[in-house]
Motif scaffolding. Structure first.
Motif, PDB file in Angstrom:
ATOM      1  N   VAL A   1     -25.538  99.240  34.342  1.00 32.02           N
ATOM      2  CA  VAL A   1     -26.309  99.812  35.448  1.00 32.02           C
ATOM      3  C   VAL A   1     -25.325 100.463  36.426  1.00 32.02           C
ATOM      4  CG1 VAL A   1     -28.047  99.376  37.208  1.00 32.02           C
ATOM      5  CG2 VAL A   1     -28.042  97.998  35.114  1.00 32.02           C
ATOM      6  N   ALA A   2     -25.135 101.773  36.247  1.00 31.24           N
ATOM      7  CA  ALA A   2     -24.182 102.526  37.063  1.00 31.24           C
ATOM      8  C   ALA A   2     -24.929 103.409  38.067  1.00 31.24           C
ATOM      9  CB  ALA A   2     -23.282 103.359  36.159  1.00 31.24           C
TER      10      ALA A   2
ATOM     11  N   SER B   1     -18.620  95.655  36.865  1.00 31.94           N
ATOM     12  CA  SER B   1     -18.634  97.048  36.402  1.00 31.94           C
ATOM     13  C   SER B   1     -17.346  97.428  35.673  1.00 31.94           C
ATOM     14  CB  SER B   1     -18.849  97.991  37.582  1.00 31.94           C
ATOM     15  OG  SER B   1     -20.139  97.813  38.107  1.00 31.94           O
TER      16      SER B   1
ATOM     17  N   ASN C   1     -22.994  95.186  36.237  1.00 33.70           N
ATOM     18  CA  ASN C   1     -23.291  95.695  37.578  1.00 33.70           C
ATOM     19  C   ASN C   1     -22.702  94.715  38.581  1.00 33.70           C
ATOM     20  OD1 ASN C   1     -25.266  95.758  40.096  1.00 33.70           O
ATOM     21  ND2 ASN C   1     -25.421  97.746  39.091  1.00 33.70           N
TER      22      ASN C   1
END
Length: 121
Positions: free
Chosen positions: A50-51, A108, A83
């Motif tokens: 999830v960027a 991340s 994330n």
């Protein structure tokens, strides 16, 4: 936007999530990939990188995400969430406790570690 990333393990789907995320992203990519895997393998592993900010998910995307989890509840093996937000960290802990799948959160900076863990490498 959601993009699939190729991975060595045939029962592991890896998706990178950037920008705005819509229900159509799930309908056109995520569901077909996961549905196909769930028909071919007794267990499906998932990596979600999830960027993007969580506010970039539309309501439809959130609903499709929940439906995906419920639809394949008995098929999930390992689910890696990549994330750094506190919400994702807390959600991963809760999901690990209340579902049959094994959920784990990764920073991340640890994408490759998350993929290796989810695919059992």
């Amino acid at each position: 936007m959601i993009q699939q990333i190729a991975v060595a393990s045939p029962n592991t789907a890896v998706f990178r999530i950037t920008g705005e995320v819509t229900k159509e992203n799930y309908d056109n990519l995520v569901f077909p990939v996961v549905d196909k895997m769930s028909k071919s393998y007794p267990e499906v592993n998932l990596v979600l990188i999830v960027a993007t900010e969580l506010k970039n998910f539309t309501i439809g995307a959130w609903m499709k995400d929940a439906l995906l989890g419920i639809k394949h509840l008995t098929k999930w093996g390992r689910v890696a969430m990549v994330n750094d937000t506190e919400f994702v960290k807390a959600s991963t802990v809760v999901l690990d406790k209340i579902t049959p799948a094994e959920f784990k959160q990764f920073a991340s900076s640890a994408e490759q570690e998350a993929i290796a863990w989810a695919s059992g490498s």
